[in-house]
Design a protein around this motif. Sequence first.
Motif, mmCIF file in Angstrom:
data_model
loop_
_atom_site.group_PDB
_atom_site.id
_atom_site.type_symbol
_atom_site.label_atom_id
_atom_site.label_comp_id
_atom_site.label_asym_id
_atom_site.label_seq_id
_atom_site.Cartn_x
_atom_site.Cartn_y
_atom_site.Cartn_z
ATOM 1 N N ALA A 38 -6.437 11.919 17.520
ATOM 2 C CA ALA A 38 -5.524 12.424 18.766
ATOM 3 C C ALA A 38 -4.205 12.951 18.453
ATOM 4 C CB ALA A 38 -5.229 11.165 19.529
ATOM 5 N N PHE A 39 -3.802 12.232 17.161
ATOM 6 C CA PHE A 39 -2.255 13.045 16.715
ATOM 7 C C PHE A 39 -2.528 14.172 16.071
ATOM 8 C CE2 PHE A 39 0.365 13.269 13.163
ATOM 9 C CZ PHE A 39 1.718 13.147 13.489
ATOM 10 N N ILE A 40 -3.568 14.407 15.326
ATOM 11 C CA ILE A 40 -3.459 15.656 14.634
ATOM 12 C C ILE A 40 -4.231 16.814 15.797
ATOM 13 C CG2 ILE A 40 -4.908 16.738 12.758
ATOM 14 C CD1 ILE A 40 -4.768 14.029 11.236
ATOM 15 N N GLY A 41 -5.026 16.292 16.607
ATOM 16 C CA GLY A 41 -5.638 17.118 17.629
ATOM 17 C C GLY A 41 -4.699 17.899 18.443
ATOM 18 N N ARG A 42 -3.606 17.086 18.719
ATOM 19 C CA ARG A 42 -2.751 17.750 19.528
ATOM 20 C C ARG A 42 -1.891 18.829 18.703
ATOM 21 N NH1 ARG A 42 -1.772 12.787 21.157
ATOM 22 N NH2 ARG A 42 0.070 12.343 19.812
ATOM 23 N N ARG A 43 -1.581 18.534 17.492
ATOM 24 C CA ARG A 43 -0.862 19.284 16.817
ATOM 25 C C ARG A 43 -1.595 20.514 16.225
ATOM 26 N NH1 ARG A 43 1.163 14.882 17.470
ATOM 27 N NH2 ARG A 43 3.227 14.511 17.756
ATOM 28 N N LEU A 44 -2.764 20.739 16.003
ATOM 29 C CA LEU A 44 -3.727 21.626 15.453
ATOM 30 C C LEU A 44 -4.406 22.326 16.325
ATOM 31 C CD1 LEU A 44 -4.840 20.395 11.835
ATOM 32 C CD2 LEU A 44 -2.966 21.799 12.448
ATOM 33 N N SER A 45 -4.171 22.250 17.752
ATOM 34 C CA SER A 45 -5.017 22.539 18.697
ATOM 35 C C SER A 45 -5.553 24.375 18.383
ATOM 36 C CB SER A 45 -4.330 22.860 20.016
ATOM 37 O OG SER A 45 -2.974 23.403 20.120
ATOM 38 N N PHE A 46 -4.761 25.190 17.708
ATOM 39 C CA PHE A 46 -5.510 26.522 17.257
ATOM 40 C C PHE A 46 -6.497 26.220 16.060
ATOM 41 C CE2 PHE A 46 -1.042 27.955 18.692
ATOM 42 C CZ PHE A 46 -1.794 28.657 19.829
ATOM 43 N N TRP A 47 -6.527 25.355 15.297
ATOM 44 C CA TRP A 47 -7.413 25.080 14.500
ATOM 45 C C TRP A 47 -8.362 24.073 14.653
ATOM 46 C CZ3 TRP A 47 -2.183 25.830 13.223
ATOM 47 C CH2 TRP A 47 -1.830 27.259 12.819
#
Lengths: 186, 214
Positions: A38-47
Motif C-alpha cells: 500500500a505504501f509503495i503503491g501510493r508513491r509509485l502509481s506511475f510505475w
Amino acid sequence: MRASDVEPVLHRLFLRGLEGDAAAYHDFLRRVASYLRAFIGRRLSFWTDDIEDLVQECLLAMHLQRHTFQIEHPVTSWVGAIARYKLIDLLRAKSAREMRNVCFDELEIFAESLEAAHEARRDVQVLLDTLPERHRLPIVLVKLDGLSIAEAARHSGMSESAVKIGIHRGLRALVAKVKGVTHEDR
Amino acid sequence: MKTDDLVALLADRATPVSPHATSRRLTAALLAGGMASLFLIAAVSDVHGDLLRRMSWPGFWIRFALVCMLGAAGFLVMHRLARPGAKVGAAWWGLVLPGAAIWLAAINCWMYAMPREQLWQALADDDWQTCAVGILMASLPVLAAELLALRTLAPTRPALSGAVAGILAGVLGISAHALNCPELSPAVVAVWDASGIVVSMVLGMLLGARFLRW
C-alpha cells in the motif's frame, strides 16, 4: 486496524521471529508485505510494474538486516526507514535513467477522460453566491445557462447593457475571489 | 517469484539472531583497526620515550579529554546511524562540541600562539611528513575496519555514516600517532589534530557514499 495498534502486534511477531519462531516470522512478513504494498503503491502509481519488485526487495533487505533491529525500539519505524531508503534508492536510479529519455506520446493526454469538471463548478457556485444579485444573475443566465444577452435581459427584466456590464464586472470580481481562495490555500 | 513464495522462503530461514550484533560488530572493528594502527605506528618508528614527560603537560590531558569525548560520541552516533529508524538526536552535540573545541584551539594557535611565519616555519620543518602521513596512516586501518563493519549493517545515510566513521578513525589515528609524535609545540599539534580529523572525515564521506549502499 489503526496505525497505533499495528506496532504491538508486529513487534511481538517480529521478536518471536528473531528468536527463531518460523510461524510468527512468516506472519510478520506477510503483514508487512501488505503494508509495504500500500505504501509503495501510493508513491509509485506511475510505475505499477515496479511496486511488487520493490516490496520484495524491502522484504529481502529486512530479512538480511534483521540483526540491526534493537528490541526496545518500535519495529514500525525500523520497517518504515528501510522502506523509505529502498524507495528513494529506486526513485533516484529511475530519475537518472528515465529522465534522460522522457518521450511519452503526445496523444497520451487523450487516453483517459475524467468528468471532474462537475466538481470544480460547485466551488464557483459558492463564490457566485457571494456576488451581488445584479452581477450574479447575468453570469448565471448567460455563462452557465447559455442564454443570449437579449434573452437574459428579457428573463431578468434588466436592460441589455446592464446585463453586459453585470457580466463584465461580475466576472472580474469572481476572478479576484478565485485568486483570493487559492492564495489562502497556499 | 510471487511475494507469498518469497515470504515463505524467508520464513524458512528464520534462524535466531543476536540482538547485540550492531554493538559487537562495531566494537570488534574498532578494536581490530585500533590494534592495526598501533602496530603500524610501532613498526615505522620507535615509540617516544618522553611520553611520560609530556603527560605532565596540562595540554596533554585537555587534548586527551576532547579526543575521548569525540571518540565516544562518534561511536554512539555511528551505532545509531547503522540502524534504520534510530534517531541520532542529542548525540550530535557530542560530536559538534568537542570537534568545535579542537578547531577553536587550532585556530587560536594559528592566530595568536606564535607569529604566522614562525608557525609556517614550524609546520614546514618539523618532519611534517611524519605527522601528516603518520596521522593518516594510523587512521586508515580504523576507517577500513569500520566501513567493513558498517557494510554488514544498514546505514540509511551512507555518506553521513562514512563521515562519522571517518571522524572516529581520525580520532584513533591522532591518538595512536600521539605515542610517536616528536612534535612538542601545542600550536603545531593542534593544527595537525584538527586537520587530521577533517581529512579522515572527508575520506570516510566519499568512501561511504560509494561503498555503504545496500
